[in-house]
Design an enzyme around this catalytic site. Structure first.
Site, PDB file in Angstrom:
ATOM      1  N   SER A  89       5.867  11.076  12.289  1.00 63.93           N
ATOM      2  CA  SER A  89       4.691  11.722  11.320  1.00 63.93           C
ATOM      3  C   SER A  89       3.599  12.112  11.855  1.00 63.93           C
ATOM      4  O   SER A  89       3.419  11.902  13.242  1.00 63.93           O
ATOM      5  CB  SER A  89       4.422  10.217  10.451  1.00 63.93           C
ATOM      6  OG  SER A  89       3.230  10.559   9.669  1.00 63.93           O
ATOM      7  N   TYR A  91       1.725   1.472   9.683  1.00 66.50           N
ATOM      8  CA  TYR A  91       2.629   2.699   9.900  1.00 66.50           C
ATOM      9  C   TYR A  91       2.099   3.451  11.061  1.00 66.50           C
ATOM     10  O   TYR A  91       2.774   4.009  11.651  1.00 66.50           O
ATOM     11  CB  TYR A  91       2.070   3.430   8.394  1.00 66.50           C
ATOM     12  CG  TYR A  91       2.855   4.564   8.172  1.00 66.50           C
ATOM     13  CD1 TYR A  91       4.267   4.604   7.457  1.00 66.50           C
ATOM     14  CD2 TYR A  91       2.336   5.945   8.447  1.00 66.50           C
ATOM     15  CE1 TYR A  91       5.014   5.645   7.277  1.00 66.50           C
ATOM     16  CE2 TYR A  91       3.257   6.989   8.026  1.00 66.50           C
ATOM     17  CZ  TYR A  91       4.329   7.100   7.668  1.00 66.50           C
ATOM     18  OH  TYR A  91       5.190   8.067   7.308  1.00 66.50           O
TER      19      TYR A  91
HETATM   20  P1  NAD Z   1      11.544   8.047   0.664  1.00 66.23           P
HETATM   21  O1  NAD Z   1      10.867   6.557  -0.002  1.00 66.23           O
HETATM   22  O2  NAD Z   1      11.657   9.036  -0.445  1.00 66.23           O
HETATM   23  O3  NAD Z   1      12.897   7.611   1.319  1.00 66.23           O
HETATM   24  C1  NAD Z   1      12.987   6.435   2.248  1.00 66.23           C
HETATM   25  C2  NAD Z   1      14.312   6.171   2.385  1.00 66.23           C
HETATM   26  O4  NAD Z   1      14.615   4.820   3.286  1.00 66.23           O
HETATM   27  C3  NAD Z   1      14.970   5.902   1.075  1.00 66.23           C
HETATM   28  O5  NAD Z   1      16.431   6.271   1.214  1.00 66.23           O
HETATM   29  C4  NAD Z   1      15.229   4.097   1.100  1.00 66.23           C
HETATM   30  O6  NAD Z   1      16.070   3.584   0.405  1.00 66.23           O
HETATM   31  C5  NAD Z   1      15.163   4.136   2.599  1.00 66.23           C
HETATM   32  N1  NAD Z   1      14.925   2.573   3.182  1.00 66.23           N
HETATM   33  C6  NAD Z   1      13.717   2.140   2.870  1.00 66.23           C
HETATM   34  N2  NAD Z   1      14.042   0.734   3.249  1.00 66.23           N
HETATM   35  C7  NAD Z   1      15.114   0.679   3.778  1.00 66.23           C
HETATM   36  C8  NAD Z   1      15.955  -0.385   4.533  1.00 66.23           C
HETATM   37  N3  NAD Z   1      15.323  -1.540   4.753  1.00 66.23           N
HETATM   38  N4  NAD Z   1      17.012  -0.358   4.913  1.00 66.23           N
HETATM   39  C9  NAD Z   1      17.753   0.663   4.634  1.00 66.23           C
HETATM   40  N5  NAD Z   1      16.994   2.013   4.105  1.00 66.23           N
HETATM   41  C10 NAD Z   1      15.977   1.744   3.402  1.00 66.23           C
HETATM   42  O7  NAD Z   1      10.555   8.446   1.841  1.00 66.23           O
HETATM   43  P2  NAD Z   1      10.188   9.687   2.554  1.00 66.23           P
HETATM   44  O8  NAD Z   1       8.841  10.232   2.119  1.00 66.23           O
HETATM   45  O9  NAD Z   1      11.475  10.704   2.363  1.00 66.23           O
HETATM   46  O10 NAD Z   1      10.035   9.098   4.089  1.00 66.23           O
HETATM   47  C11 NAD Z   1      11.067   9.444   4.942  1.00 66.23           C
HETATM   48  C12 NAD Z   1      10.526   9.232   6.227  1.00 66.23           C
HETATM   49  O11 NAD Z   1       9.609  10.612   6.800  1.00 66.23           O
HETATM   50  C13 NAD Z   1       9.772   7.900   6.573  1.00 66.23           C
HETATM   51  O12 NAD Z   1      10.102   7.552   7.848  1.00 66.23           O
HETATM   52  C14 NAD Z   1       8.440   8.712   6.372  1.00 66.23           C
HETATM   53  O13 NAD Z   1       7.654   7.582   6.952  1.00 66.23           O
HETATM   54  C15 NAD Z   1       8.457   9.875   6.987  1.00 66.23           C
HETATM   55  N6  NAD Z   1       7.458  10.857   6.636  1.00 66.23           N
HETATM   56  C16 NAD Z   1       7.193  10.846   5.393  1.00 66.23           C
HETATM   57  C17 NAD Z   1       6.179  11.759   4.939  1.00 66.23           C
HETATM   58  C18 NAD Z   1       5.813  12.429   3.614  1.00 66.23           C
HETATM   59  O14 NAD Z   1       4.875  12.810   3.145  1.00 66.23           O
HETATM   60  N7  NAD Z   1       6.541  11.653   2.587  1.00 66.23           N
HETATM   61  C19 NAD Z   1       5.335  12.374   5.814  1.00 66.23           C
HETATM   62  C20 NAD Z   1       5.535  12.111   7.110  1.00 66.23           C
HETATM   63  C21 NAD Z   1       6.631  11.130   7.549  1.00 66.23           C
END
Ligand code: NAD
Length: 264
Positions: free
Chosen positions: A146, A159
């Protein structure tokens, strides 16, 4: 579109039942990569999504419900992909959660869960994948970090700690594997409009009594100079480059896709 030469490769994508992980799994599948999906959700919907992806992309798609807080389940997930597909070329450590609170009020169990899911799970999956990739003489490990892997924001201590940690982990793994044909990199997105962020926009608009547009411009994208969300194809383009043969010289890098956020 270039041919990334990925047909017949196999990938594990953690946290791919939603958001970025799901979009990256679809992008890899569209290039002919067999996919192991992982994450939580309604079993019937997960199975429907799995079957639909298998059909539309014409690749094998497997689901494994490993909980990213459980090391033995993570090891089983990686082994299952290798046994089923006969190879493992790509590991995308993507699963992640968030909790926002001042440090003095931060629930200890939330801290532990964020460190376990956003950081330690990548260690366990990488540890399981390395011997398989070394034996193949080729592998690609990509960690979904991130902008918060490079800079901080208040109230996101766990985080930010986990994401800075995964950037450091990425560098160590890259150095250890530099002569093995295995690369390890981190992608550092700014805000991506996932279902999670869309819900935040609606909540903030209600709480502050302002329009969704104003929440996006003044609150969510306050730190993002281009004032635009990162979209899935912007991440997929970088991912496909990294996992292709073109990515062979790129290792140990933390690559920003953040509209200029971390340049400021
Ligand atoms: P999201 O909530 O849409 O998806 C998260 C996924 O992780 C889901 O499939 C969920 O079921 C899974 N998950 C959560 N806990 C779990 C566990 N204990 N075991 C197995 N699976 C688990 O989130 P997202 O926004 O798509 O984020 C995905 C990644 O990208 C994360 O690492 C997040 O930190 C990173 N990220 C997101 C953003 C953003 O703006 N959305 C920005 C930078 C980084």
């Amino acid at each position: 579109m270039p041919d990334y030469g990925l047909r017949g490769h196999a990938a594990v994508v953690t946290g791919s039942t939603s958001g970025i992980g799901q979009a990256m799994a679809h992008a890899l599948a569209a290039e002919g990569v067999d996919i192991l999906l992982n994450g939580f959700g309604d079993p019937a919907k997960i199975e429907a999504d799995r079957a639909a992806l298998e059909k539309s992309a014409g690749v094998r798609v497997l689901y494994h419900g490993a909980d990213m807080t459980r090391p033995e389940q993570i090891a089983d997930m990686v082994a299952t992909a290798h046994t089923t597909f006969g190879r493992l070329d790509i590991l995308l450590n993507n699963a992640g959660i968030q909790h926002v609170a001042p440090v003095e009020d931060f629930p200890a169990e939330k801290w532990d869960a964020i460190i376990a899911i956003n950081l330690t799970s990548a260690f366990h999956a990488t540890k399981a994948a390395i011997p398989l990739m070394k034996a193949q003489g080729r592998g690609r490990i990509v960690n979904l970090a991130s902008a918060h892997g490079l800079v901080a924001s208040p109230f996101k201590s766990a985080y930010v700690a986990a994401k800075h940690g995964i950037v450091g982990f990425t560098k160590s793994v890259a150095l250890e594997l530099a002569r093995e044909g295995v690369t390890c990199n981190a992608i550092c997105p700014g805000y991506v409009k996932t279902p999670l962020v869309e819900a935040q926009i609606a909540d903030q608009a209600k709480a502050r009594g302002i329009s969704a547009d104003r929440v996006v411009q003044d609150v969510i994208l306050a730190a993002q100079p281009n004032k635009a969300f990162v979209e899935y194809p912007h991440l997929a383009g970088l991912l496909l480059y990294l996992v292709s043969d073109m990515g062979v010289s790129t290792t140990g890098a933390a690559l920003s896709v953040d509209g200029g956020w971390t340049a400021a």
